[in-house]
Design a protein around this motif. Sequence first.
Motif, short mmCIF file in Angstrom:
data_model
loop_
_atom_site.label_atom_id
_atom_site.label_comp_id
_atom_site.label_asym_id
_atom_site.label_seq_id
_atom_site.Cartn_x
_atom_site.Cartn_y
_atom_site.Cartn_z
N LYS A 21 0.83 -1.21 0.00
CA LYS A 21 0.00 0.00 0.00
C LYS A 21 0.86 1.25 0.00
O LYS A 21 0.61 2.20 -0.74
N VAL A 37 -6.45 3.29 -2.61
CA VAL A 37 -6.26 2.01 -1.93
C VAL A 37 -7.38 1.85 -0.92
O VAL A 37 -7.56 2.69 -0.04
N ARG A 39 -8.85 -0.83 1.83
CA ARG A 39 -8.57 -2.06 2.56
C ARG A 39 -9.88 -2.61 3.10
O ARG A 39 -10.68 -1.90 3.69
#
Length: 55
Positions: A21, A37, A39
Motif C-alpha cells: 500500500k 487504496v 482495505r
Amino acid sequence: MAIGLSGAWGSDKTSVLELVKSEIRERSLHGERVVLVIRRSAGSTTRQLAPRRAS
C-alpha cells in the motif's frame, strides 16, 4: 486489481499489505494517475445466506 494474502496468524500478512500500500501510494504521488487504496477485511462484511429450499 485486487491483492489478497492468506497465511497463518502471525505470518506478517498485514505487514506485507502495508508495504504494498505504501509503495502504491508513493508511486501514485509522482505519476499521472492517482491510485485509491481500499482495505477490506473479508470477515467483516461476510453475510450468511439462508439455504434455499427445494421446490
